[in-house]
Design an enzyme around this catalytic site. Structure first.
Site, PDB file in Angstrom:
ATOM      1  CB  SER A 206      41.332  42.563  44.947  1.00 13.57           C
ATOM      2  OG  SER A 206      41.557  43.584  44.002  1.00 13.57           O
ATOM      3  CG  ASP A 308      45.801  39.902  39.243  1.00 11.69           C
ATOM      4  OD1 ASP A 308      45.330  41.045  39.157  1.00 11.69           O
ATOM      5  OD2 ASP A 308      45.349  39.034  40.023  1.00 11.69           O
ATOM      6  CG  HIS A 354      41.540  40.268  40.182  1.00 12.28           C
ATOM      7  ND1 HIS A 354      42.820  40.561  40.611  1.00 12.28           N
ATOM      8  CD2 HIS A 354      40.706  41.018  40.961  1.00 12.28           C
ATOM      9  CE1 HIS A 354      42.762  41.443  41.593  1.00 12.28           C
ATOM     10  NE2 HIS A 354      41.495  41.728  41.831  1.00 12.28           N
TER      11      HIS A 354
END
Length: 579
Positions: A206, A308, A354
């Site tokens: 991330s 995502d 994610h």
């Protein structure tokens, strides 16, 4: 009787304790009764880490242990000490440094809200003494077959700046020192054994994945140029940090692009030098992977879900339940797929999710029966050529590719000319010989193709030199126009063609073939955003806005068969139809 039993138990415990101390060789380790293994490691005690880990039991040693940075001036947002968690290996010279994710804040209001709601991303005050992290940082060989025995470093995210900031304040405001934290961690790790390593893998998820791309070249330059540790190969792995600066689904108070622009100014963000030179008036664009990637010198492996959830959040698309939302998300997947056109190492499943690298079940995600761990390990075995790496530009979504390619070639002209000069210096004789061979080969080919011209050339000699040069130019121009796209070294590559070729050599380039969300068998389970229940394939297809009778007809089955079909069998059938 009870007191006698207690005395015997106490004696037994003492005997066991003394035996253990003798075996471990630490009978003199506690002169004051204090156990150093249970005390936190503070600044200036960094060298005590190695004997402390060696003395711990097997179970305790499997955890990552907290180490604060030796430089107290490098801090979290609130001024508390930054640091990392470390588990050393005594048999491996490979190191993994992992950057934690957790979004960011970009102005006074968003940072105040973050402080109130997500304070653990802004301070080290509540950090535990040890951490257990799964996936690529797991010491379990079954869970982590290729890197279980490596030296593992986990850096908690406490700077809220996508690991790019260099701002230190003294007025009580927040610090943003993400880039400084990464640099200081590497410096401290050199003292803890990194200097003897052979391979360093900088990974992150991330915001940490974005941080990997931003810090990869600076870390390589720190080790190779400043610390003269050129024997350490440096690679990067970005997980779910490859974002797009596209128009959002619905208007927002603060679009992601504007937030990054404001954030970079607030953080005093640092981006790689070559990318900053390319986007001099808009350096914030270097936070977007497809723009930054062509300028990187160090090898980078990209993992990205094609759908995502963080990208969907940034695009303000919300939980996808309507056909309009699914249409937008489908286009998002197409845009991501295009941005990977010239990325040499990528793993992109067609799933809604994610991050992946630190999840316990990370090996379950596969493309064509190849897991992310297998693809990453395969890529890691490839030799590194920093200076000779071909820097191709990805298909940019809002710029003209031809213009950007020219900018990149102009920017990197010095690097390429230096490399060519070096090659010509080192291999002068060999290059001259090769040049003569090429000239001779070209002449022989021309003579074979046109014997009449060959005779004329013998008669006229040097007088036809100018005409020969003109004919050769025309011939070369004709040949360049007739080159097939697959033979041209600068042409854009087909995703499927590249995938087939890489499967024969190595399986580190994997792009999902099917284009609709969650068509992969191994995708994480999807849940209904309103009920929280797991969604089956039929329900998912209905949420796409599809007419199920049309789906049944397309598959050559009736509605009863479709409704009663096993989920795995239906997904298999749909995937085959899509491919």
């Amino acid at each position: 009787m009870n007191s006698q039993c207690r005395r015997w138990k106490l004696r037994a415990y003492c005997i066991v304790y003394i035996s253990l101390c003798f075996l471990l060789g630490i009978t003199t380790a506690f002169p004051s009764g204090e156990n150093p293994l249970e005390t936190p490691i503070h600044t200036n005690t960094i060298h005590r880490f190695i004997p402390a880990v060696e003395a711990k039991s097997t179970d305790e040693a499997r955890s990552l242990k907290k180490v604060f940075l030796s430089n107290r001036s490098v801090t979290c947002n609130d001024g508390s000490q930054a640091g990392f968690y470390l588990r050393k290996s005594h048999t491996s010279k490979r190191w993994i440094i992992f950057l934690e994710g957790g979004w960011y804040c970009y102005d006074h209001q968003s940072c105040q809200n973050r402080w109130l709601r997500q304070r653990h991303y802004m301070t080290s005050a509540q950090w535990p003494e040890t951490r257990d992290v799964g996936g690529i940082l797991s010491p379990n060989e079954d869970e982590n077959p290729y890197w279980w025995n490596a030296n593992h470093v986990f850096i908690p995210y406490c700077t809220s700046d996508s690991w790019s900031g260099s701002k230190a304040t003294r007025d009580g405001m927040f610090n943003f020192m993400g880039a400084s934290v990464v640099q200081q961690v590497v410096r401290d790790l050199v003292l803890l054994g990194l200097e003897n390593s052979t391979d360093l893998l900088l990974a992150g998820s991330s915001a940490g994945g974005t941080g990997v791309m931003i810090n990869l070249d600076p870390v390589q330059e720190l080790l190779h140029d400043m610390l003269d540790l050129k024997h350490i190969s440096v690679r990067g792995v970005t997980d779910s940090g490859w974002f797009l600066d596209r128009a959002p689904y619905a208007p927002t108070g603060k679009p992601a692009v504007e937030a990054i622009r404001k954030g970079m100014q607030m953080w005093q963000g640092k981006v790689p030098r070559r990318c900053r030179q390319l986007y001099q008036s808009e350096p914030w664009r270097c936070y977007f992977g497809y723009r930054l990637y062509p300028t990187l010198k160090s090898p980078l492996f990209v993992f990205q879900w094609l759908f995502d959830e963080a990208q969907m959040y940034a695009d303000n698309v919300g939980a996808p339940v309507t056909k309009q939302q699914w249409d937008y998300i489908h286009k998002m997947g197409d845009a991501l797929r295009q941005s990977f056109e010239n990325v040499t190492a990528v793993f992109a499943p067609s799933c809604i999710s994610h991050s992946i690298l630190t999840k316990r079940d990370w090996q379950n995600v596969k493309i064509d029966e190849v897991s992310i761990a297998e693809a990453l390990h395969c890529w890691e075995q490839q030799p590194i050529k920093y200076a000779g790496r071909k820097l191709r530009n990805s298909l940019l979504l809002t710029d003209q590719p031809s213009i950007v390619n020219q900018q990149i070639r102009r920017l990197l002209k010095t690097d390429h000319s230096t490399l060519e000069e070096k090659n010509s210096t080192n291999d002068n004789g060999e290059k001259g010989l090769n040049r003569k061979k090429r000239r001779k080969s070209r002449k022989n080919q021309q003579n074979t193709n046109n014997p009449k011209k060959n005779k004329n050339r013998k008669r006229k000699g040097h007088r036809l030199h100018h005409g020969e040069h003109r004919n050769r130019s025309n011939r070369m121009k004709h040949q360049s126009n007739s080159i097939k796209p697959t033979e041209h070294p600068r042409s854009q590559r087909s995703v499927l063609r590249t995938q087939k070729r890489s499967h024969q050599d190595c399986s580190h380039r994997r792009l999902e073939r099917c284009s609709w969300p969650h068509c992969n068998h191994s995708c994480p389970k999807l849940h209904n955003p309103f009920t929280g229940d797991e969604m089956d394939i039929i329900e998912l297809l209905k949420s796409f806005g599809l007419d199920m009778e049309s789906v049944a007809n397309a598959l050559g089955i009736d509605m009863t068969t479709l409704n009663n079909m096993d989920q795995g069998e239906l997904l298999n059938l749909l995937t085959q139809q899509t491919n």
